[in-house]
Design a protein around this motif. Structure first.
Motif, PDB file in Angstrom:
ATOM      1  N   GLU A   1       0.817  -1.217   0.000  1.00  0.00           N
ATOM      2  CA  GLU A   1       0.000   0.000   0.000  1.00  0.00           C
ATOM      3  C   GLU A   1       0.851   1.268   0.000  1.00  0.00           C
ATOM      4  OE1 GLU A   1      -4.130   0.953   2.089  1.00  0.00           O
ATOM      5  OE2 GLU A   1      -2.507   0.730   3.534  1.00  0.00           O
ATOM      6  N   ILE A   2       0.421   2.250  -0.792  1.00  0.00           N
ATOM      7  CA  ILE A   2       1.090   3.557  -0.812  1.00  0.00           C
ATOM      8  C   ILE A   2       0.667   4.375   0.407  1.00  0.00           C
ATOM      9  CG2 ILE A   2       1.333   5.727  -2.088  1.00  0.00           C
ATOM     10  CD1 ILE A   2       0.732   4.085  -4.650  1.00  0.00           C
ATOM     11  N   ILE A   3      -0.629   4.414   0.658  1.00  0.00           N
ATOM     12  CA  ILE A   3      -1.166   5.186   1.785  1.00  0.00           C
ATOM     13  C   ILE A   3      -2.538   4.635   2.132  1.00  0.00           C
ATOM     14  CG2 ILE A   3      -2.144   6.955   0.246  1.00  0.00           C
ATOM     15  CD1 ILE A   3      -1.488   9.026   2.457  1.00  0.00           C
ATOM     16  N   ASP A   4      -2.852   4.585   3.414  1.00  0.00           N
ATOM     17  CA  ASP A   4      -4.142   4.098   3.896  1.00  0.00           C
ATOM     18  C   ASP A   4      -5.155   5.237   3.861  1.00  0.00           C
ATOM     19  OD1 ASP A   4      -6.298   2.985   5.180  1.00  0.00           O
ATOM     20  OD2 ASP A   4      -5.283   2.684   7.111  1.00  0.00           O
ATOM     21  N   ALA A   5      -6.167   5.099   3.008  1.00  0.00           N
ATOM     22  CA  ALA A   5      -7.170   6.163   2.838  1.00  0.00           C
ATOM     23  C   ALA A   5      -8.332   6.043   3.814  1.00  0.00           C
ATOM     24  CB  ALA A   5      -7.708   6.140   1.408  1.00  0.00           C
ATOM     25  N   THR A   6      -8.311   5.045   4.685  1.00  0.00           N
ATOM     26  CA  THR A   6      -9.434   4.825   5.605  1.00  0.00           C
ATOM     27  C   THR A   6      -9.820   6.066   6.398  1.00  0.00           C
ATOM     28  OG1 THR A   6      -8.828   2.485   5.796  1.00  0.00           O
ATOM     29  CG2 THR A   6     -10.276   3.388   7.502  1.00  0.00           C
ATOM     30  N   PRO A   7      -8.859   6.823   6.981  1.00  0.00           N
ATOM     31  CA  PRO A   7      -9.266   8.000   7.759  1.00  0.00           C
ATOM     32  C   PRO A   7     -10.053   9.019   6.944  1.00  0.00           C
ATOM     33  CG  PRO A   7      -6.980   7.428   8.236  1.00  0.00           C
ATOM     34  CD  PRO A   7      -7.399   6.589   7.074  1.00  0.00           C
ATOM     35  N   ALA A   8      -9.729   9.172   5.673  1.00  0.00           N
ATOM     36  CA  ALA A   8     -10.444  10.134   4.832  1.00  0.00           C
ATOM     37  C   ALA A   8     -11.882   9.677   4.584  1.00  0.00           C
ATOM     38  CB  ALA A   8      -9.719  10.333   3.510  1.00  0.00           C
ATOM     39  N   ILE A   9     -12.063   8.395   4.275  1.00  0.00           N
ATOM     40  CA  ILE A   9     -13.416   7.878   4.031  1.00  0.00           C
ATOM     41  C   ILE A   9     -14.251   7.986   5.304  1.00  0.00           C
ATOM     42  CG2 ILE A   9     -14.757   5.825   3.435  1.00  0.00           C
ATOM     43  CD1 ILE A   9     -12.484   4.987   1.587  1.00  0.00           C
ATOM     44  N   GLU A  10     -13.666   7.639   6.439  1.00  0.00           N
ATOM     45  CA  GLU A  10     -14.402   7.729   7.702  1.00  0.00           C
ATOM     46  C   GLU A  10     -14.774   9.171   8.034  1.00  0.00           C
ATOM     47  OE1 GLU A  10     -11.822   5.783  10.474  1.00  0.00           O
ATOM     48  OE2 GLU A  10     -12.596   3.779   9.999  1.00  0.00           O
ATOM     49  N   ALA A  11     -13.859  10.109   7.774  1.00  0.00           N
ATOM     50  CA  ALA A  11     -14.153  11.514   8.051  1.00  0.00           C
ATOM     51  C   ALA A  11     -15.282  12.026   7.161  1.00  0.00           C
ATOM     52  CB  ALA A  11     -12.898  12.360   7.855  1.00  0.00           C
ATOM     53  N   ILE A  12     -15.281  11.633   5.894  1.00  0.00           N
ATOM     54  CA  ILE A  12     -16.332  12.087   4.977  1.00  0.00           C
ATOM     55  C   ILE A  12     -17.687  11.523   5.388  1.00  0.00           C
ATOM     56  CG2 ILE A  12     -17.186  11.925   2.613  1.00  0.00           C
ATOM     57  CD1 ILE A  12     -14.204  11.984   1.730  1.00  0.00           C
TER      58      ILE A  12
END
Length: 558
Positions: A185-196
């Protein structure tokens, strides 16, 4: 003789497009009027207080369509009306007294407890139906309005929702199904999806868009969220100075006017993704075309403005600051799916399996959850290719889990035909469909596995019931667009228009439409077998199916 005076013709007045910031907010069609008079989400309480108690006949017409979409409900198609009625009968004539219900799995995230709950709802309220979609959701059918409040209570108890499942709102946010665990993985996008989903999704200011808004966020180098055909996508990339972040694409979409998304040319760090996401949604809300529904998607605005103007408006009017220029994410050269066994960065494994065309039953969903938990798994993910991923598998449990999942009807090691097939709902439930797709796709896969030695290269086959391309027929190796065609005796029967050689990834493009070439549903198996055999006969070493299609004589593609 006096010279003739030529009267100048007055300049033609521009017809308003319904762009709120330019034309004002006065509604220019019935859909806009309905949204302006009463927000889409307002029908939720009426379902609980009135419609579930008084039954289907009590539902107000403008709640039934379109407001019910805002809470994830569509009336499904009457079972006694064939494809010849599509486009000729009204929506009211086509609809049944039952509903499709769409449950959101943002980022494809679902626990075994949640899956078991959905399975129970399917068994008890939806005649055992359950279809995973290419937007990482699950859909149930045969839902009665009387049962909706009880279903909502069960979903709410496990943290699931149908709200904003449909309608002119931000739909489910696609995400990498291996976010946070993949070794590459390059970067974990989970925090962004959860914030949205927690901070933005349920704000009323985003609930009246010109039309639906599809978005995706993935930090996987597999680029596993079909970013080229989303309204807005964030794709993982390493910036030479700032490190891991996201490359941004806008303005993609398929249907009758397909367009590929364009790079915005920016790099966005993880903590700024929610703000940029919300600002793009607001640009669409304020400047999107509302007068004509068939031109109300973001892709038309991006095509008219260009990405340079779009970025300028985004920065100047909504963010109030410039975005950083950024590099393009390298194109992923391999498969984007996650089938098979793969290492996690913590030393455990994830296992990807395939349900044929995403179809499942309620009892099967419960059995899948039970099998996962019996092997120490509680985290499951759905994907845009209608796969199921089981996370956090200990090495000694990998093979036993695969065997247990196979016993539930899933395919840990599917053929390339089963791996690559996808279909929409089709005539069984959809009011826009002209032909049967899901059952046809299952039959086609079985036939190809019986008649052909398994493919040794990827082959994407897509069956769509209408031109809207919900199953991505325009970007499949073999795209089949449903329509009524004439058989050899001149009878109107179910069939498909053929598109060949579509692709995402390297050189993304739409399939080659064969002029005048259509196949009946009865001929479909013979046609695909013939096509695959010709490819095998004529291909050069290492040549993929799409590459052969682009150079093949049209006669060889018939």
């Amino acid at each position: 003789m006096a010279p003739t005076t030529v009267k100048e013709r007055p300049a033609r007045q521009r017809k308003p497009d319904g762009q709120w910031k330019i034309d004002g907010t006065d509604p220019l069609n019935d859909d806009e009027r309905i949204k302006a008079e009463d927000p889409g989400m307002s029908c939720r309480q009426r379902i609980i207080d009135i419609y579930s108690k008084q039954g289907f006949d009590s539902i107000a017409e403008e709640d039934l369509a379109p407001r019910f979409k805002w809470v994830g409900l569509y009336t499904q198609r009457r079972q006694d009306l064939g494809g010849e009625h599509t486009g000729n009968a009204t929506n009211a004539e086509l609809q049944d007294r039952f509903f499709m219900m769409r449950v959101r799995f943002d980022g494809g995230v679902v626990s075994t407890t949640q899956l078991r709950t959905v399975g129970g709802i399917s068994r008890d309220y939806a005649r055992g139906t359950g279809d995973f979609t290419d937007r990482q959701n699950i859909q149930l059918h045969w839902i009665r309005i009387e049962d909706v409040p009880a279903i909502w209570e069960k979903l709410d108890a496990v943290g699931l929702s149908t709200l904003c499942g449909c309608g002119d709102v931000p739909r489910v946010i696609l995400g990498s199904p291996v976010a946070g665990i993949a070794a590459d993985e390059i970067i974990d996008a989970t925090p962004a999806i959860e914030a949205i989903t927690s901070d933005w999704l349920h704000r009323e200011e985003l609930h009246n868009l010109p039309r639906k808004f599809k978005s995706a966020i993935s930090g996987s180098p597999r680029q596993d969220v079909t970013h080229e055909i989303q309204d807005l996508s964030f794709i993982g990339v390493n910036h030479p100075e700032h490190g891991p972040g996201f490359d941004v694409y806008v303005g993609g979409g398929l249907s009758t006017n397909p367009m590929l998304a364009q790079r915005l040319g920016v790099w966005v760090p993880l903590d700024e993704v929610p703000e940029v996401w919300a600002s793009v949604v607001k640009v669409f809300r304020d400047y999107g075309y509302r007068r004509l529904r068939n031109r109300a998607r973001l892709k038309f605005l991006v095509a008219k403005w260009g990405v340079e103007k779009f970025r300028q408006v985004l920065e100047d009017e909504y963010l109030g600051r410039p975005l950083l220029d950024g590099p393009a994410a390298p194109v992923n050269p391999g498969n984007r799916d996650h089938l098979g066994v793969h290492p996690q960065k913590d030393g455990r494994f994830y296992v990807g399996v395939k349900p044929t065309v995403g179809h499942a039953s309620g009892d099967q969903l419960i059995a899948i959850a039970d099998a996962a938990e019996a092997h120490g798994v509680t985290r499951i993910r759905t994907t845009v290719d209608k796969e199921l991923l089981f996370l956090d598998v200990e090495e000694q449990q990998v093979e036993p889990l695969k065997e247990a999942l196979h016993a539930t009807g899933l395919y840990p090691e599917p053929s390339e035909f089963r791996r690559g097939v996808i279909s929409c709902t089709g005539l069984e439930f959809c009011k826009l469909a002209l032909v049967t797709t899901k059952a046809r796709a299952i039959q086609l896969v079985d036939e190809l596995e019986d008649r052909l030695v398994d493919m040794d290269v990827p082959l994407k086959i897509s069956l769509n019931g209408c031109p809207n391309s919900c199953a991505r027929s325009q970007v499949a190796d073999i795209g089949l667009k449903g329509q009524l065609v004439n058989d050899d005796e001149g009878n109107k029967v179910e069939g498909f228009q053929v598109h060949l050689g579509g692709a995402l990834g390297f050189d993304p493009d739409f399939g080659r439409k064969l002029r005048g070439h259509k196949v009946t549903s009865a001929e479909l198996g013979d046609y695909v077998v013939r096509l695959v055999e010709r490819y095998r006969e004529q291909r050069t070493e290492g040549e993929q199916f799409r590459e052969w299609v682009l150079r093949a004589d049209e006669g060889d593609l018939q």
